[in-house]
Design an enzyme around this catalytic site. Structure first.
Site, PDB file in Angstrom:
ATOM      1  N   SER A 141      40.313  35.286  25.588  1.00 43.13           N
ATOM      2  CA  SER A 141      39.235  35.191  26.587  1.00 43.13           C
ATOM      3  C   SER A 141      37.954  34.740  25.905  1.00 43.13           C
ATOM      4  O   SER A 141      37.701  35.109  24.745  1.00 43.13           O
ATOM      5  CB  SER A 141      39.013  36.561  27.240  1.00 43.13           C
ATOM      6  OG  SER A 141      37.779  36.570  27.948  1.00 43.13           O
ATOM      7  N   TYR A 154      38.362  45.578  26.046  1.00 42.00           N
ATOM      8  CA  TYR A 154      39.034  44.299  26.347  1.00 42.00           C
ATOM      9  C   TYR A 154      38.591  43.219  25.364  1.00 42.00           C
ATOM     10  O   TYR A 154      39.421  42.490  24.806  1.00 42.00           O
ATOM     11  CB  TYR A 154      38.683  43.922  27.783  1.00 42.00           C
ATOM     12  CG  TYR A 154      39.141  42.563  28.284  1.00 42.00           C
ATOM     13  CD1 TYR A 154      40.359  42.423  28.942  1.00 42.00           C
ATOM     14  CD2 TYR A 154      38.327  41.441  28.157  1.00 42.00           C
ATOM     15  CE1 TYR A 154      40.746  41.191  29.444  1.00 42.00           C
ATOM     16  CE2 TYR A 154      38.708  40.209  28.656  1.00 42.00           C
ATOM     17  CZ  TYR A 154      39.922  40.084  29.305  1.00 42.00           C
ATOM     18  OH  TYR A 154      40.309  38.867  29.808  1.00 42.00           O
TER      19      TYR A 154
HETATM   20  P1  NAD Z   1      45.594  39.350  36.907  1.00 39.39           P
HETATM   21  O1  NAD Z   1      45.133  40.765  36.862  1.00 39.39           O
HETATM   22  O2  NAD Z   1      45.381  38.570  38.155  1.00 39.39           O
HETATM   23  O3  NAD Z   1      47.149  39.297  36.540  1.00 39.39           O
HETATM   24  C1  NAD Z   1      47.622  39.967  35.407  1.00 39.39           C
HETATM   25  C2  NAD Z   1      49.108  40.200  35.552  1.00 39.39           C
HETATM   26  O4  NAD Z   1      49.544  40.887  34.354  1.00 39.39           O
HETATM   27  C3  NAD Z   1      49.487  41.084  36.743  1.00 39.39           C
HETATM   28  O5  NAD Z   1      50.537  40.494  37.465  1.00 39.39           O
HETATM   29  C4  NAD Z   1      49.893  42.398  36.097  1.00 39.39           C
HETATM   30  O6  NAD Z   1      50.893  43.100  36.827  1.00 39.39           O
HETATM   31  C5  NAD Z   1      50.414  41.932  34.748  1.00 39.39           C
HETATM   32  N1  NAD Z   1      50.404  42.992  33.755  1.00 39.39           N
HETATM   33  C6  NAD Z   1      49.412  43.885  33.515  1.00 39.39           C
HETATM   34  N2  NAD Z   1      49.797  44.764  32.582  1.00 39.39           N
HETATM   35  C7  NAD Z   1      51.057  44.426  32.219  1.00 39.39           C
HETATM   36  C8  NAD Z   1      51.989  44.981  31.308  1.00 39.39           C
HETATM   37  N3  NAD Z   1      51.722  46.082  30.591  1.00 39.39           N
HETATM   38  N4  NAD Z   1      53.195  44.377  31.172  1.00 39.39           N
HETATM   39  C9  NAD Z   1      53.499  43.286  31.907  1.00 39.39           C
HETATM   40  N5  NAD Z   1      52.659  42.732  32.803  1.00 39.39           N
HETATM   41  C10 NAD Z   1      51.449  43.299  32.957  1.00 39.39           C
HETATM   42  O7  NAD Z   1      44.921  38.668  35.631  1.00 39.39           O
HETATM   43  P2  NAD Z   1      44.408  37.167  35.389  1.00 39.39           P
HETATM   44  O8  NAD Z   1      42.984  37.113  35.739  1.00 39.39           O
HETATM   45  O9  NAD Z   1      45.375  36.185  35.953  1.00 39.39           O
HETATM   46  O10 NAD Z   1      44.481  37.141  33.793  1.00 39.39           O
HETATM   47  C11 NAD Z   1      45.586  36.619  33.090  1.00 39.39           C
HETATM   48  C12 NAD Z   1      45.229  36.497  31.623  1.00 39.39           C
HETATM   49  O11 NAD Z   1      44.062  35.688  31.475  1.00 39.39           O
HETATM   50  C13 NAD Z   1      44.899  37.823  30.952  1.00 39.39           C
HETATM   51  O12 NAD Z   1      45.326  37.784  29.605  1.00 39.39           O
HETATM   52  C14 NAD Z   1      43.389  37.851  30.991  1.00 39.39           C
HETATM   53  O13 NAD Z   1      42.848  38.671  29.999  1.00 39.39           O
HETATM   54  C15 NAD Z   1      43.090  36.394  30.746  1.00 39.39           C
HETATM   55  N6  NAD Z   1      41.762  35.969  31.176  1.00 39.39           N
HETATM   56  C16 NAD Z   1      41.403  36.032  32.488  1.00 39.39           C
HETATM   57  C17 NAD Z   1      40.143  35.580  32.865  1.00 39.39           C
HETATM   58  C18 NAD Z   1      39.704  35.601  34.275  1.00 39.39           C
HETATM   59  O14 NAD Z   1      38.496  35.408  34.513  1.00 39.39           O
HETATM   60  N7  NAD Z   1      40.584  35.777  35.250  1.00 39.39           N
HETATM   61  C19 NAD Z   1      39.268  35.090  31.897  1.00 39.39           C
HETATM   62  C20 NAD Z   1      39.676  35.053  30.571  1.00 39.39           C
HETATM   63  C21 NAD Z   1      40.928  35.490  30.219  1.00 39.39           C
HETATM   64  C1  4PL Z   2      33.281  34.951  31.399  1.00 36.83           C
HETATM   65  O1  4PL Z   2      38.202  37.410  30.549  1.00 36.83           O
HETATM   66  O2  4PL Z   2      35.946  35.369  30.424  1.00 36.83           O
HETATM   67  C2  4PL Z   2      34.541  37.766  33.412  1.00 36.83           C
HETATM   68  C3  4PL Z   2      36.818  38.943  33.277  1.00 36.83           C
HETATM   69  N1  4PL Z   2      33.752  36.777  32.908  1.00 36.83           N
HETATM   70  O3  4PL Z   2      37.870  38.723  32.327  1.00 36.83           O
HETATM   71  C4  4PL Z   2      37.507  37.720  31.508  1.00 36.83           C
HETATM   72  C5  4PL Z   2      34.189  36.008  31.903  1.00 36.83           C
HETATM   73  C6  4PL Z   2      35.786  37.981  32.891  1.00 36.83           C
HETATM   74  C7  4PL Z   2      35.464  36.179  31.373  1.00 36.83           C
HETATM   75  C8  4PL Z   2      36.228  37.215  31.882  1.00 36.83           C
END
Ligand code: NAD
Ligand code: 4PL
Length: 248
Positions: A141, A154
């Site tokens: 992230s 996180y």
């Molecule tokens: P989300 O919460 O929409 O989906 C996450 C999924 O992971 C869910 O389906 C959940 O059931 C599953 N999950 C959670 N814990 C688990 C476990 N222990 N075992 C197996 N599955 C599990 O999340 P998202 O926003 O799509 O994020 C996906 C990835 O992208 C994550 O690694 C998150 O940290 C990263 N990320 C997201 C953002 C954002 O802004 N959405 C930004 C940067 C990074």
């Molecule tokens: C910029 O990884 O990268 C909120 C929530 N804002 O999870 C993230 C920023 C979120 C991010 C993320």
């Protein structure tokens, strides 16, 4: 139809929804057989059904080594073994520092960092036993660069994922396995839409060089590149995908 990932099998964790679901769909569109894995088994089944073709669902909590071992064994049974692993599953919290207690800290490190290790351990063991090259893409992230508030554990776990990416790349290069990370900025995923992070888009857009709301597909397209032969000369890298919010 011929695609860049024809003949490959990809494991995508956390693929029931959000960014993981988009990654699973994109890798399948490129020709991969996709194992759609999530702790939410019903959601994983729905994603696999939506993708169709050779995609199949697996239920596993990435922080449970036995469940992960069973998932890898099932991939070997159904598809011969894994070629591409996308470590996407994570808990995405919104929690002020004053609420961050030891139980929260341990849970976040256990799932987001140790879970990534557990999947890397099992998957690289399988790849090497098969004597096949491989690709690992870890979803970190851009909060690691920005020090984003309300996510201290996180952010620390994601820093650990970047460290693991660099170390594994060094040790696995000789085995033909590349290990890279992607750092998304704020993305309008299912999880974010249902959380207070949904209120941060205006602020984050102000910092972005490219305006607009980040979508799961923006991340999936870069992951597909890193999973493909086009990225064969890249390993240990962290690719920031956030519309230019941070530069590092
Ligand atoms: P989300 O919460 O929409 O989906 C996450 C999924 O992971 C869910 O389906 C959940 O059931 C599953 N999950 C959670 N814990 C688990 C476990 N222990 N075992 C197996 N599955 C599990 O999340 P998202 O926003 O799509 O994020 C996906 C990835 O992208 C994550 O690694 C998150 O940290 C990263 N990320 C997201 C953002 C954002 O802004 N959405 C930004 C940067 C990074
Ligand atoms: C910029 O990884 O990268 C909120 C929530 N804002 O999870 C993230 C920023 C979120 C991010 C993320």
């Amino acid at each position: 139809m011929s695609g860049k990932l024809d003949g490959r099998t990809a494991l995508v964790t956390g693929a029931a929804q959000g960014i993981g679901k988009a990654i699973a769909g994109r890798l399948a569109a490129d020709g991969a057989t996709v194992a759609v894995c999530d702790v939410n088994g019903e959601g994983a089944a729905a994603t696999a059904a939506e993708i169709g073709g050779s995609a199949f669902a697996l239920t596993a909590d990435i922080s449970d080594p036995e469940a992960v071992a069973a998932a890898l064994a099932e991939i070997e049974r159904r598809a011969g073994g894994v070629d591409i692993v996308v470590n996407n599953a994570s808990i995405v919290p919104f929690i002020a520092w004053d609420e961050v207690d030891l139980a929260h800290w341990r849970k976040l490190i256990d799932v987001n960092l140790t879970g990534t290790f557990i999947v890397c351990r099992a998957a690289t063991d399988q790849m090497r036993a098969r004597g096949k090259p491989g690709r690992i893409v870890n979803i970190a992230s851009n909060t690691f660069f920005a020090g984003t508030p309300n996510m201290a554990a996180y952010v620390a776990a994601k820093g650990g994922v970047i460290g693991l990416t660099r170390a594994l790349a060094t040790e696995l290069g000789a085995h033909g396995i590349t290990v890279n990370a992607v750092t998304p900025g704020l993305i309008e995923s299912d999880g974010v839409k249902a959380s207070p992070h949904n209120n941060a888009f205006e602020f984050v857009e102000m910092l972005q060089a490219i305006k607009g709301k980040g979508q799961p597909e923006h991340i999936a397209d870069v992951v597909a590149f890193l999973a493909s032969d086009d990225a064969r000369w890249m390993t240990g890298q962290t690719v920031n995908v956030d519309a230019g919010m941070v530069r590092w």
